[in-house]
Design an enzyme around this catalytic site. Structure first.
Site, PDB file in Angstrom:
ATOM      1  N   GLU A   1       0.903  -1.144   0.000  1.00  0.00           N
ATOM      2  CA  GLU A   1       0.000   0.000   0.000  1.00  0.00           C
ATOM      3  C   GLU A   1       0.939   1.189   0.000  1.00  0.00           C
ATOM      4  O   GLU A   1       1.557   1.509   1.007  1.00  0.00           O
ATOM      5  CB  GLU A   1      -0.883  -0.117   1.253  1.00  0.00           C
TER       6      GLU A   1
ATOM      7  N   CYS B   1      -0.195   8.500   3.466  1.00  0.00           N
ATOM      8  CA  CYS B   1      -0.225   7.827   2.172  1.00  0.00           C
ATOM      9  C   CYS B   1      -1.402   8.299   1.330  1.00  0.00           C
ATOM     10  O   CYS B   1      -1.357   8.263   0.109  1.00  0.00           O
ATOM     11  CB  CYS B   1      -0.278   6.311   2.356  1.00  0.00           C
TER      12      CYS B   1
END
Lengths: 484, 484
Positions: free
Chosen positions: A60, A99
């Site tokens: 991820e 992120c």
């Protein structure tokens, strides 16, 4: 987590420091789930052992997430303010070290200036300072090294953009030393030719850095969102469902999550940057090409799947659930008289038959009020592609079936809680005689007192044609035997 | 396939020859699905572009598949013969050049000799020859190069084994030149110490080559199956469901498919080597760590998934299916009077109420024969953890609900074909008054004449508590409007 007792000893380990040759000794029973930069993910994914031994690897990766102001949104509306709030929050929360942070801001050409003014105003008011101060809204980056890195990336982006807010070299900080601490001012770039630009879509400055860019129409906006080459999340602030639909069709395959927000959902919405456990997290391409979370799917990413082939009896023995075609067991007494743990998977009864008369159908129609033409009018029923004549109500069949299989006296069956996948498969006409097959299909503990029994129910007519099938759910007492 | 018209022009391309820089220009919208050797899969998977750009890559690699003769099987039974037949077939079909071919044969110590004799007999009788000859059972390998490779691998295996059938250097061939053609005799090895052996579990000779090995007990057999480090399929010939269950629990995570066969399933079974479209194909580790096929899952491997977040109205607009909480639409006429294409997603009616009387409950019990104690006996009902008093039958509620929402006259609704996920959520007692909410949830074309309508149905009592909920299925005519 350990104290819950749900996890075996050793199932969770936190390693502070290096992991030595861990990656080299993993095998096909292991999964590596990584969260971090694209560069580190690439290094890990390229480990010879991971490549060779089929070690599952999910990443991820922080990506060039975009947020788009819908073409329907004009300044002064709830959506306009919401957009500015979300972008500002994503730039400054955790000093933009997220992120899912918004790196690219797409705005209709006509409102570039208005958005710019509104964002600058918010950024200017953002209090950067020592984290111990109550007024501080944004703190430092994680390290001085990280600041060097963010500055270097920002300089790459700057080659294609104008800086419209902030300065990588100076930052006003309350209660701390701006240079000794890894403080960095939010930096807002503006890229007027996002079609020609490359770095703004590829270079990630993992800090409070984002780029504003204009789009001409929704197709152009979608194309810009997708220029990130795959992201964790794209958000669109719009009150127009047609815009939302168009974005899903045009951008869905480039983003792990598409987040829509407007005046209706803003009170409940969790924000562009919040992955939720019941939604997929992860994204294609630049975001790592993997998937985490997603409700029950999230557990399955750490499980393995194997197809099992065998006779119905074998599959029943393996799964503990009755499979169609497996042996029917006969018990000495009616299954409704037997406790949860006494009932055996596969235990089956075949009931007596009940003939359906015209009087039954007419009476049921009268009693329930359901005078649908297929039950009441022979000509209308025959004109219908499904029916040869007046037919019995489906609910009449269900009701008669219960009348045939239910054992009336108090016993371990506590309640009928529902049913699943009922299908009516063949019309039942006057004179047909219905019998029921009832089989114990699956048992699941639910509480300390009772558990759920799923029954396979099949209704057949006098020719043994199947007329209906469903899964019946009951709650059954454990009785004296509280443990199996 | 092209003539079916189901596929767009260019969707299927067959390239004979090299693919130039194809792997270097793939991106996150592409998937590479590879079938072949582990070595080639590793090379492809290691392409810089595939590693860097999140290109999805699945490999289905030939692996060291095992077949185990169950500990319950004795010579002279149907299972014993079945085992010998399956092993022989897997060794010789396509001259053993099959990703799923059996490479390792596990047999209880006591029957090693019997199995050996039976297999040798079958192998000896196998006619190797020119493929044009009707009697030929096994032909040549694909190329002379391949024969060199198989011989080299077989020599590696031979270091740990005895050869009990065949000779890599000589082969009796009918109608063709054994040396000029890539003919190879089947080779059966025997490995008496499979725990110490390494090559037999790791080296694949992709031809008619397999190794027989003894196991002590089922746990030992499972351990040997798993020594392949991941395979496409493991088969077990057993008539004992307990053995099957133990193998699934012990070996499931090492094999993409577990195949059980016995006297019951042998007539229908497709064979150890046949992956089926509705079952997962692929396996962990040495088999590639990927998944193909698996029914509908098989299509999803070539699709992408994106989570979509938004208000119920947004999600309804995006998906074309009504989401709980979305706006209810009101139409001018009853939905049962409106053609398939006239019905709008979200169209809702709220019916009048119907009070449930004691007379209704008693009458329904009498009429259907369902005299379950919770409906008939106040004391017994109160002793039950679910009910405050005698309650209405669930099927009485369903029937009354239909009576409340059904429009009786002939119209576009053709039939009630079933229902899904019915749950009874709150008991209904004497004096409660039931109302129904019926909403058009989803429409799906089924034939040229009619389509399926799914309705969200909610039953509430006089306090607006939800008492039951389900999805109702009907078939509805398109009417005059055959196309939307």
């Amino acid at each position: 987590m350990l104290e819950s007792g749900l996890l075996r000893r050793g199932a969770i380990q936190l390693i502070m420091g290096g992991t030595s040759n861990l990656l080299d000794i993993l095998d096909c029973q292991d999964t590596v789930g990584f969260t971090g930069s694209a560069a580190t993910a690439l290094t890990l994914r390229s480990s010879p052992n991971i490549l060779k031994n089929g070690v599952r690897f999910t990443a991820e990766q922080d990506s060039l997430n975009g947020s788009l102001l819908g073409p329907d949104v004009v300044p002064g509306t709830a959506e306009f303010d919401l957009f500015v709030t979300e972008v500002h929050r994503e730039m400054t929360t955790k000093a933009g070290q997220k992120c899912t942070a918004i790196r690219r801001i797409m705005v209709p050409e006509a409102y570039m200036e208005t958005v710019q003014i509104a964002l600058k105003e918010r950024l200017l008011a953002t209090k950067i300072g020592h984290p111990a101060l109550a007024a501080t809204e944004m703190g430092a980056l994680v390290s001085l090294g990280q600041r060097l890195d963010v500055r270097a990336q920002a300089r790459l982006i700057a080659k294609e953009c104008d800086i419209i807010f902030g300065d990588e070299g100076s930052c006003h900080v309350e209660g701390a030393d701006a240079e000794a601490g890894a403080f960095l001012s939010p930096i807002l770039f503006c890229c007027l030719d996002p079609d020609q630009a490359v770095s703004v879509h590829e270079v990630e400055a993992f800090g409070p850095v984002a780029t504003l860019m204009p789009y001409r129409n929704i197709d152009h906006g979608i194309a810009l969102l997708n220029r990130g080459g795959g992201s964790l999340v794209a958000s669109v602030i719009t009150h127009d469902p047609a815009v939302a639909r168009q974005v899903v069709l045009g951008a869905g395959s480039f983003h792990g999550r598409l987040y829509f927000n407007d005046r209706v959902s803003q009170a409940e919405s969790t924000g562009h940057g919040s992955p939720l456990p019941h939604m997929v997290h992860g994204g294609p391409g630049r975001a790592g090409g993997s998937e985490e979370l997603g409700g029950l799917r999230g557990v399955k990413h750490y499980m393995q799947q194997s197809a099992v082939q065998g006779s119905p009896d074998m599959l029943t023995a393996i799964t503990g659930a009755w499979i169609k075609g497996a042996t029917e067991l006969t018990a000495a007494s009616h299954p409704f008289t037997r406790d949860f743990y006494q009932l055996k998977i596969g235990e089956t009864i075949h009931t007596a038959g009940r003939e359906v008369s015209l009087k039954d159908i007419e009476h049921f129609a009268e009693f329930t009020g359901d005078r649908f033409y297929a039950h009441m009018d022979a000509e209308a029923a025959k004109a219908n592609p499904f029916f040869p004549d007046r037919v019995a109500h489906g609910y009449l069949l269900l009701s008669f079936a219960a009348g045939l299989f239910v054992e009336p006296n108090p016993g371990p069956v506590l309640a009928n809680t529902g049913l699943n996948t009922l299908s009516f498969q063949k019309p039942v006409v006057v004179g047909d005689c219905i019998k029921v097959q009832l089989t114990v299909k699956r048992k699941t503990r639910r509480t300390e007192e009772y558990g759920e029994v799923r029954w396979a129910v099949v209704l057949r007519n006098q020719n043994l044609d199947q007329v209906a099938e469903y899964e019946l759910l009951t709650m059954n007492s454990y009785g004296e035997t509280k443990v199996p």
